[in-house]
Each structure stands twice: as C-alpha cells, then as structure tokens.
Write a protein that holds these residues in place. Structure first.
Motif, PDB file in Angstrom:
ATOM      1  N   LEU A  25       9.220   0.500  17.254  1.00 40.50           N
ATOM      2  CA  LEU A  25       9.844   0.690  18.833  1.00 40.50           C
ATOM      3  C   LEU A  25      11.464   1.115  18.941  1.00 40.50           C
ATOM      4  O   LEU A  25      12.412   1.207  19.239  1.00 40.50           O
ATOM      5  N   LEU A  26      12.666   0.328  17.894  1.00 41.77           N
ATOM      6  CA  LEU A  26      13.635   0.606  17.537  1.00 41.77           C
ATOM      7  C   LEU A  26      13.944   2.136  17.463  1.00 41.77           C
ATOM      8  O   LEU A  26      14.695   2.643  17.762  1.00 41.77           O
ATOM      9  N   ALA A  27      13.123   3.130  16.057  1.00 46.62           N
ATOM     10  CA  ALA A  27      13.019   4.596  16.359  1.00 46.62           C
ATOM     11  C   ALA A  27      13.035   5.265  17.411  1.00 46.62           C
ATOM     12  O   ALA A  27      13.392   5.768  17.564  1.00 46.62           O
ATOM     13  N   GLN A  28      11.466   4.709  17.633  1.00 43.81           N
ATOM     14  CA  GLN A  28      11.592   5.234  18.968  1.00 43.81           C
ATOM     15  C   GLN A  28      12.691   5.556  20.130  1.00 43.81           C
ATOM     16  O   GLN A  28      13.055   6.782  20.968  1.00 43.81           O
ATOM     17  N   ALA A  29      13.013   4.272  20.246  1.00 47.28           N
ATOM     18  CA  ALA A  29      14.313   3.899  21.472  1.00 47.28           C
ATOM     19  C   ALA A  29      15.488   5.037  20.892  1.00 47.28           C
ATOM     20  O   ALA A  29      16.073   5.348  21.905  1.00 47.28           O
ATOM     21  N   LEU A  30      15.867   4.596  19.866  1.00 47.09           N
ATOM     22  CA  LEU A  30      16.310   5.683  18.982  1.00 47.09           C
ATOM     23  C   LEU A  30      16.729   6.953  18.829  1.00 47.09           C
ATOM     24  O   LEU A  30      17.612   7.781  19.387  1.00 47.09           O
ATOM     25  N   ALA A  31      15.669   7.440  18.739  1.00 43.89           N
ATOM     26  CA  ALA A  31      15.832   8.908  18.353  1.00 43.89           C
ATOM     27  C   ALA A  31      15.243   9.483  20.266  1.00 43.89           C
ATOM     28  O   ALA A  31      16.208  10.801  20.070  1.00 43.89           O
ATOM     29  N   ALA A  32      14.712   8.565  21.583  1.00 46.88           N
ATOM     30  CA  ALA A  32      14.392   9.574  22.753  1.00 46.88           C
ATOM     31  C   ALA A  32      16.006   9.168  23.061  1.00 46.88           C
ATOM     32  O   ALA A  32      16.497  10.385  23.377  1.00 46.88           O
ATOM     33  N   ALA A  33      16.916   8.327  22.572  1.00 44.81           N
ATOM     34  CA  ALA A  33      19.004   8.872  22.993  1.00 44.81           C
ATOM     35  C   ALA A  33      19.262   9.910  21.895  1.00 44.81           C
ATOM     36  O   ALA A  33      20.544  10.163  21.877  1.00 44.81           O
ATOM     37  N   GLY A  34      18.953  10.212  21.653  1.00 44.02           N
ATOM     38  CA  GLY A  34      18.989  10.678  20.898  1.00 44.02           C
ATOM     39  C   GLY A  34      19.574  11.428  19.491  1.00 44.02           C
ATOM     40  O   GLY A  34      20.651  12.424  18.513  1.00 44.02           O
ATOM     41  N   HIS A  35      19.302  10.150  18.886  1.00 39.40           N
ATOM     42  CA  HIS A  35      19.376  10.001  17.048  1.00 39.40           C
ATOM     43  C   HIS A  35      19.243  10.555  16.187  1.00 39.40           C
ATOM     44  O   HIS A  35      17.347  10.767  16.924  1.00 39.40           O
ATOM     45  N   MET A  36      18.886  10.517  15.030  1.00 39.07           N
ATOM     46  CA  MET A  36      18.474  10.936  14.014  1.00 39.07           C
ATOM     47  C   MET A  36      17.989  10.306  13.141  1.00 39.07           C
ATOM     48  O   MET A  36      19.009   9.331  13.180  1.00 39.07           O
ATOM     49  N   VAL A  37      16.605  10.034  12.822  1.00 34.86           N
ATOM     50  CA  VAL A  37      16.585   8.348  12.578  1.00 34.86           C
ATOM     51  C   VAL A  37      15.439   8.074  11.565  1.00 34.86           C
ATOM     52  O   VAL A  37      14.742   8.498  11.260  1.00 34.86           O
ATOM     53  N   THR A  38      16.318   7.497  10.487  1.00 32.32           N
ATOM     54  CA  THR A  38      15.290   7.265   9.095  1.00 32.32           C
ATOM     55  C   THR A  38      14.953   5.546   9.305  1.00 32.32           C
ATOM     56  O   THR A  38      15.685   4.833  10.266  1.00 32.32           O
ATOM     57  N   MET A  39      13.622   4.979   8.232  1.00 36.41           N
ATOM     58  CA  MET A  39      13.504   4.142   8.653  1.00 36.41           C
ATOM     59  C   MET A  39      12.957   3.584   7.389  1.00 36.41           C
ATOM     60  O   MET A  39      12.723   4.406   6.195  1.00 36.41           O
ATOM     61  N   ARG A  40      12.977   2.104   6.960  1.00 39.18           N
ATOM     62  CA  ARG A  40      13.080   1.151   5.412  1.00 39.18           C
ATOM     63  C   ARG A  40      12.222  -0.585   5.767  1.00 39.18           C
ATOM     64  O   ARG A  40      13.154  -0.541   6.660  1.00 39.18           O
ATOM     65  N   VAL A  41      12.063  -0.481   5.210  1.00 40.97           N
ATOM     66  CA  VAL A  41      10.762  -2.126   5.435  1.00 40.97           C
ATOM     67  C   VAL A  41      11.429  -2.540   3.860  1.00 40.97           C
ATOM     68  O   VAL A  41      11.153  -1.889   2.488  1.00 40.97           O
ATOM     69  N   VAL A  42      12.114  -3.544   3.667  1.00 41.44           N
ATOM     70  CA  VAL A  42      12.776  -4.699   3.504  1.00 41.44           C
ATOM     71  C   VAL A  42      11.865  -6.086   2.926  1.00 41.44           C
ATOM     72  O   VAL A  42      11.776  -5.912   4.172  1.00 41.44           O
ATOM     73  N   PRO A  43      11.396  -6.231   2.119  1.00 41.67           N
ATOM     74  CA  PRO A  43      11.414  -8.449   1.667  1.00 41.67           C
ATOM     75  C   PRO A  43      12.595  -9.060   2.424  1.00 41.67           C
ATOM     76  O   PRO A  43      13.752  -9.000   2.737  1.00 41.67           O
ATOM     77  N   ASP A  44      12.225  -9.771   2.680  1.00 43.94           N
ATOM     78  CA  ASP A  44      13.365 -11.096   2.866  1.00 43.94           C
ATOM     79  C   ASP A  44      14.630 -11.095   2.686  1.00 43.94           C
ATOM     80  O   ASP A  44      14.009 -11.282   0.916  1.00 43.94           O
ATOM     81  N   GLY A  45      15.316 -11.430   2.724  1.00 40.98           N
ATOM     82  CA  GLY A  45      16.154 -11.889   1.354  1.00 40.98           C
ATOM     83  C   GLY A  45      17.968 -11.123   1.510  1.00 40.98           C
ATOM     84  O   GLY A  45      17.883 -10.801   2.306  1.00 40.98           O
ATOM     85  N   GLU A  46      18.859 -12.393   1.338  1.00 42.41           N
ATOM     86  CA  GLU A  46      20.118 -12.000   1.344  1.00 42.41           C
ATOM     87  C   GLU A  46      20.340 -10.299  -0.119  1.00 42.41           C
ATOM     88  O   GLU A  46      20.819  -9.479   0.616  1.00 42.41           O
ATOM     89  N   ARG A  47      20.157 -10.545  -1.074  1.00 44.20           N
ATOM     90  CA  ARG A  47      20.331  -9.359  -1.610  1.00 44.20           C
ATOM     91  C   ARG A  47      19.525  -8.108  -1.000  1.00 44.20           C
ATOM     92  O   ARG A  47      19.895  -6.930  -0.569  1.00 44.20           O
ATOM     93  N   SER A  48      18.583  -8.476  -0.941  1.00 47.56           N
ATOM     94  CA  SER A  48      16.969  -6.667  -0.273  1.00 47.56           C
ATOM     95  C   SER A  48      18.624  -6.536   0.484  1.00 47.56           C
ATOM     96  O   SER A  48      17.932  -5.176   0.811  1.00 47.56           O
TER      97      SER A  48
END
Length: 162
Positions: A25-48
C-alpha cells in the motif's frame, strides 16, 4: 524522481506466515506520487531495522518509510532501530501523524514511531525517515502527510533556503 524505500517490519511477514498488506500500500502511494520505490520485509527487532535502514541508504534512498514494529509488543523495536541511524529526530512529524491517527482510532495514541533525518555525508545526500504503524489504515492515514513534507525536507537537507 525521489528514490524511496519501503521497509515492512514484521516477524510473521518475514517468515512467510502472514501477507504484507501495508508495505505494498505504501509502495503504491509513493509510486503514484512519482517516486521510484524499492521494498523489503525484515523481522522485528532493533538490529534488523537499523541494518535495513543502512542498506536502503547505501542503495541511494532519499525517503525511507517503515511500517510495523511501532507498538508496545515485546519485539516492537522499530523506533529504537531507527534512532541508531538518524542524526536528528523530527518530533513534530511523529506527533502530527499520531494526532491525525487519533481521528480514526484511539490506538493511534499507542504508536511510538519516530521521524528524522540522516545528514549528507561522504557523497551521499541526506535522507528523510518516517516510521508508520503496521496497519493498512494507519498507512493510508499517514502517507499523505509524509508526501506533503518530503520535497521540502529533502530540499532543506540539500542546503535549500526556507
């Protein structure tokens, strides 16, 4: 065109046990605003979170929006990981996002997300970082405010005048 990174922070999504609904949903909104978007999923945690933010910066992102890990669950450590990376916090941005969210849900008061900037250094331009909650509703409520600010923040980081 602004190079933007979306970072979903979720143990369950990272393990493939749940579908990431907020990141796309974030990526779609940013792309619609003309941004070049990359996505990544990471586990919870401070270091990650800190490592993923640093990787996005190294890849050239000027705007990084995280979703997830901002609540009070034991592994919700996105703000702590973000603080390891940002140079200066922008508390007014986070306060505004929480205040706007309260109109939709009293749970917005529990959000601990922060916003901040990473200053230009060693040939890399400055970066605007914003933590949003992990729910699609919170993302829909918050992304408009981020988009309203990003051009001005980046211009300021690049040495622009007020």
């Amino acid at each position: 065109m602004v190079a933007s990174a979306v970072l979903t922070v979720s143990d369950r999504c990272a393990a493939g046990l749940a579908e990431d609904r907020s990141g796309p949903l974030l990526a779609q909104a940013l792309a619609a605003a003309g941004h070049m978007v990359t996505m990544r999923v990471v586990p919870d945690g401070e270091r990650s979170v800190a490592e993923a933010l640093q990787a996005a910066i190294a890849a050239g992102a000027r705007l990084i929006v995280t979703t997830g890990g901002t609540g009070v669950a034991p592994r919700d450590r996105t703000p702590e990981g973000t603080r390891l990376v940002v140079d200066r916090e922008l508390p007014g941005v986070a306060e505004s996002l929480r205040a706007d969210g309260l109109a939709a849900s009293p749970h917005a008061a529990l959000g601990r997300g922060i916003a901040g900037v990473i200053d230009s250094r060693e040939g890399q331009p400055g970066v605007f970082v914003v933590n949003l909650p992990g729910s699609p509703g919170a993302v829909r409520d918050g992304i408009g405010a981020v988009l309203a600010l990003v051009d001005h923040v980046l211009a300021q980081l690049d040495g622009g005048d007020h």
